[in-house]
Design a protein around this motif. Sequence first.
Motif, PDB file in Angstrom:
ATOM      1  N   PHE A 104       0.795  -1.236   0.000  1.00 38.60           N
ATOM      2  CA  PHE A 104       0.000   0.000   0.000  1.00 38.60           C
ATOM      3  C   PHE A 104       0.824   1.280   0.000  1.00 38.60           C
ATOM      4  O   PHE A 104       0.269   2.359  -0.145  1.00 38.60           O
ATOM      5  CB  PHE A 104      -1.002   0.003   1.161  1.00 38.60           C
ATOM      6  CG  PHE A 104      -0.370  -0.147   2.507  1.00 38.60           C
ATOM      7  CD1 PHE A 104      -0.243  -1.402   3.079  1.00 38.60           C
ATOM      8  CD2 PHE A 104       0.088   0.956   3.202  1.00 38.60           C
ATOM      9  CE1 PHE A 104       0.349  -1.555   4.317  1.00 38.60           C
ATOM     10  CE2 PHE A 104       0.675   0.816   4.441  1.00 38.60           C
ATOM     11  CZ  PHE A 104       0.808  -0.451   4.997  1.00 38.60           C
ATOM     12  N   ALA A 105       2.145   1.188   0.152  1.00 38.45           N
ATOM     13  CA  ALA A 105       2.951   2.409   0.158  1.00 38.45           C
ATOM     14  C   ALA A 105       4.022   2.329  -0.925  1.00 38.45           C
ATOM     15  O   ALA A 105       4.656   1.295  -1.101  1.00 38.45           O
ATOM     16  CB  ALA A 105       3.599   2.605   1.519  1.00 38.45           C
ATOM     17  N   LYS A 106       4.237   3.444  -1.616  1.00 36.78           N
ATOM     18  CA  LYS A 106       5.208   3.441  -2.711  1.00 36.78           C
ATOM     19  C   LYS A 106       6.640   3.668  -2.208  1.00 36.78           C
ATOM     20  O   LYS A 106       7.596   3.202  -2.796  1.00 36.78           O
ATOM     21  CB  LYS A 106       4.820   4.521  -3.734  1.00 36.78           C
ATOM     22  CG  LYS A 106       5.633   4.415  -4.992  1.00 36.78           C
ATOM     23  CD  LYS A 106       5.262   5.442  -6.032  1.00 36.78           C
ATOM     24  CE  LYS A 106       6.271   5.348  -7.174  1.00 36.78           C
ATOM     25  NZ  LYS A 106       6.085   6.359  -8.172  1.00 36.78           N
ATOM     26  N   PHE A 111       5.242   4.997   3.899  1.00 35.66           N
ATOM     27  CA  PHE A 111       4.879   3.916   4.826  1.00 35.66           C
ATOM     28  C   PHE A 111       5.003   4.404   6.267  1.00 35.66           C
ATOM     29  O   PHE A 111       4.093   4.227   7.082  1.00 35.66           O
ATOM     30  CB  PHE A 111       5.804   2.705   4.592  1.00 35.66           C
ATOM     31  CG  PHE A 111       5.548   1.556   5.522  1.00 35.66           C
ATOM     32  CD1 PHE A 111       4.470   0.712   5.307  1.00 35.66           C
ATOM     33  CD2 PHE A 111       6.375   1.322   6.604  1.00 35.66           C
ATOM     34  CE1 PHE A 111       4.219  -0.354   6.179  1.00 35.66           C
ATOM     35  CE2 PHE A 111       6.135   0.264   7.481  1.00 35.66           C
ATOM     36  CZ  PHE A 111       5.057  -0.585   7.258  1.00 35.66           C
ATOM     37  N   MET A 114       2.372   7.017   7.143  1.00 35.59           N
ATOM     38  CA  MET A 114       1.041   6.414   7.307  1.00 35.59           C
ATOM     39  C   MET A 114       0.911   5.784   8.697  1.00 35.59           C
ATOM     40  O   MET A 114      -0.131   5.845   9.326  1.00 35.59           O
ATOM     41  CB  MET A 114       0.788   5.367   6.219  1.00 35.59           C
ATOM     42  CG  MET A 114       0.528   5.981   4.854  1.00 35.59           C
ATOM     43  SD  MET A 114       0.497   4.750   3.550  1.00 35.59           S
ATOM     44  CE  MET A 114      -1.224   4.420   3.431  1.00 35.59           C
ATOM     45  N   TYR A 138      -3.042   9.735   0.278  1.00 34.58           N
ATOM     46  CA  TYR A 138      -2.160   8.809  -0.458  1.00 34.58           C
ATOM     47  C   TYR A 138      -2.967   8.062  -1.526  1.00 34.58           C
ATOM     48  O   TYR A 138      -3.229   6.866  -1.390  1.00 34.58           O
ATOM     49  CB  TYR A 138      -1.510   7.805   0.508  1.00 34.58           C
ATOM     50  CG  TYR A 138      -0.830   8.453   1.678  1.00 34.58           C
ATOM     51  CD1 TYR A 138       0.437   9.033   1.530  1.00 34.58           C
ATOM     52  CD2 TYR A 138      -1.450   8.516   2.921  1.00 34.58           C
ATOM     53  CE1 TYR A 138       1.057   9.651   2.593  1.00 34.58           C
ATOM     54  CE2 TYR A 138      -0.835   9.134   3.995  1.00 34.58           C
ATOM     55  CZ  TYR A 138       0.416   9.700   3.835  1.00 34.58           C
ATOM     56  OH  TYR A 138       1.023  10.314   4.876  1.00 34.58           O
ATOM     57  N   GLU A 140      -2.322   6.786  -4.345  1.00 40.68           N
ATOM     58  CA  GLU A 140      -1.721   5.593  -4.975  1.00 40.68           C
ATOM     59  C   GLU A 140      -1.864   4.372  -4.066  1.00 40.68           C
ATOM     60  O   GLU A 140      -1.654   3.239  -4.495  1.00 40.68           O
ATOM     61  CB  GLU A 140      -0.251   5.839  -5.356  1.00 40.68           C
ATOM     62  CG  GLU A 140       0.768   5.794  -4.229  1.00 40.68           C
ATOM     63  CD  GLU A 140       0.776   7.060  -3.363  1.00 40.68           C
ATOM     64  OE1 GLU A 140      -0.043   7.967  -3.606  1.00 40.68           O
ATOM     65  OE2 GLU A 140       1.584   7.106  -2.428  1.00 40.68           O
ATOM     66  N   SER A 141      -2.213   4.583  -2.791  1.00 46.06           N
ATOM     67  CA  SER A 141      -2.370   3.466  -1.863  1.00 46.06           C
ATOM     68  C   SER A 141      -3.791   2.919  -1.886  1.00 46.06           C
ATOM     69  O   SER A 141      -4.089   1.924  -1.227  1.00 46.06           O
ATOM     70  CB  SER A 141      -2.048   3.920  -0.440  1.00 46.06           C
ATOM     71  OG  SER A 141      -0.774   4.507  -0.400  1.00 46.06           O
ATOM     72  N   LEU A 145      -5.546  -0.273   0.234  1.00 46.90           N
ATOM     73  CA  LEU A 145      -6.278   0.139   1.439  1.00 46.90           C
ATOM     74  C   LEU A 145      -7.755  -0.232   1.348  1.00 46.90           C
ATOM     75  O   LEU A 145      -8.340  -0.715   2.314  1.00 46.90           O
ATOM     76  CB  LEU A 145      -6.133   1.643   1.666  1.00 46.90           C
ATOM     77  CG  LEU A 145      -4.780   2.082   2.239  1.00 46.90           C
ATOM     78  CD1 LEU A 145      -4.747   3.593   2.370  1.00 46.90           C
ATOM     79  CD2 LEU A 145      -4.504   1.435   3.580  1.00 46.90           C
ATOM     80  N   THR A 237       3.158  -0.591  -5.497  1.00 51.00           N
ATOM     81  CA  THR A 237       1.706  -0.372  -5.462  1.00 51.00           C
ATOM     82  C   THR A 237       1.064  -0.750  -6.801  1.00 51.00           C
ATOM     83  O   THR A 237      -0.147  -0.668  -6.962  1.00 51.00           O
ATOM     84  CB  THR A 237       1.337   1.104  -5.126  1.00 51.00           C
ATOM     85  OG1 THR A 237       1.752   1.943  -6.215  1.00 51.00           O
ATOM     86  CG2 THR A 237       2.003   1.587  -3.855  1.00 51.00           C
TER      87      THR A 237
END
Length: 301
Positions: A104-106, A111, A114, A138, A140-141, A145, A237
């Motif tokens: 979920f994090a790029k 990360f 978050m 975020y 892109e997450s 998520l 991601t």
Amino acid sequence: MDELAKTTIDRIEKVFDVPAGYRRAHARGKSYRAHFTATGSANHLTKATHFQEGESEAVVRFSHFSPDPKWTDAMSPVKGMAVQFLLPNGKVTNIVGVTSPIFFAKTPEIFSEMLGVVKSFKKGKPSFKELVGLLADYPESGAMLTNIWKMQAPSSFATGQYYAIHAFYFINEEGQRQPIKYLWQPEEVDTLSPLDAISLSSGTFERDIEERVAKGPVKFRLDVILGQPEDPTDDPTKEWPQDREKLTLGTLTIIEAAEEAEEVVFDPTLVTDGIECSEDRILNFRHHAYQISHDRRTLET
Ligand code: HEM
């Protein structure tokens, strides 16, 4: 990187209830001895010895993703399968997978940030309000998520599909580089129904895998997805298109319990000649985070 890794592990300890001596993620799990039989089908792509036709020893650890071992099996829909190959030269190399094709994090910074936002993970999931906030900050997450809310766990450690998520490079004798992603395929894919999930007592998955292995070997096929030049190698991601060519590298046969492997650090960046890590910053960050987690948990015991 090291400082950010320390801060990140501190944040995990703050957000989750991590008892002394446990891994700072994937705290509860079970380890096994196995062997890997390679098909040799990627000989033209990699000179890695364990992927040439033949057999190598391995250890495997199945886990529930939560840093808190008290979470029930159903509260951790994402399961882990970490494999360490024992190479003929006495060295080791790892493939670490989870039952999600994306992260979920790029970046490590995102990360860590978050983790700083989420305060209520002790209840198993972020609150709806926090989730909406995270999605706005975020975008892109979003894919993962939103998936957390509908994600279904496999019905057993033995029936999950485990993705190593990050790209790696295969290097052949001529020095050519081919981007790849690993995928462990079970003999039978099966997911847990939401109704079954409610009634699961803690440790059901561990008891289930123990029973299965006692009855006979549990097997997984190792596939690689071959990336094309336009497929991102630095972004966990993003999934690669479904129509990419796949090769079967071999079969992992899980034979018996191996308690000593509970100590192993399954650092995903520990590769061998013929394999290189990609530029994915999350992948390279994990090296530091896993070392810090290992140092802390071994100091505590
Ligand atoms: C910023 C990103 C990440 C951080 C900070 C992180 C952190 C950690 C830590 C601290 C551990 C325990 C290490 C130990 O004490 O041995 C761990 C274990 C694990 N992580 Fe991650 N992780 C990250 C991303 C990922 C991703 C993308 C995957 C997906 C493949 C993953 C899969 C696993 C698995 C399967 C384990 C258990 C390994 C075992 O059985 O020992 N992690 N993670």
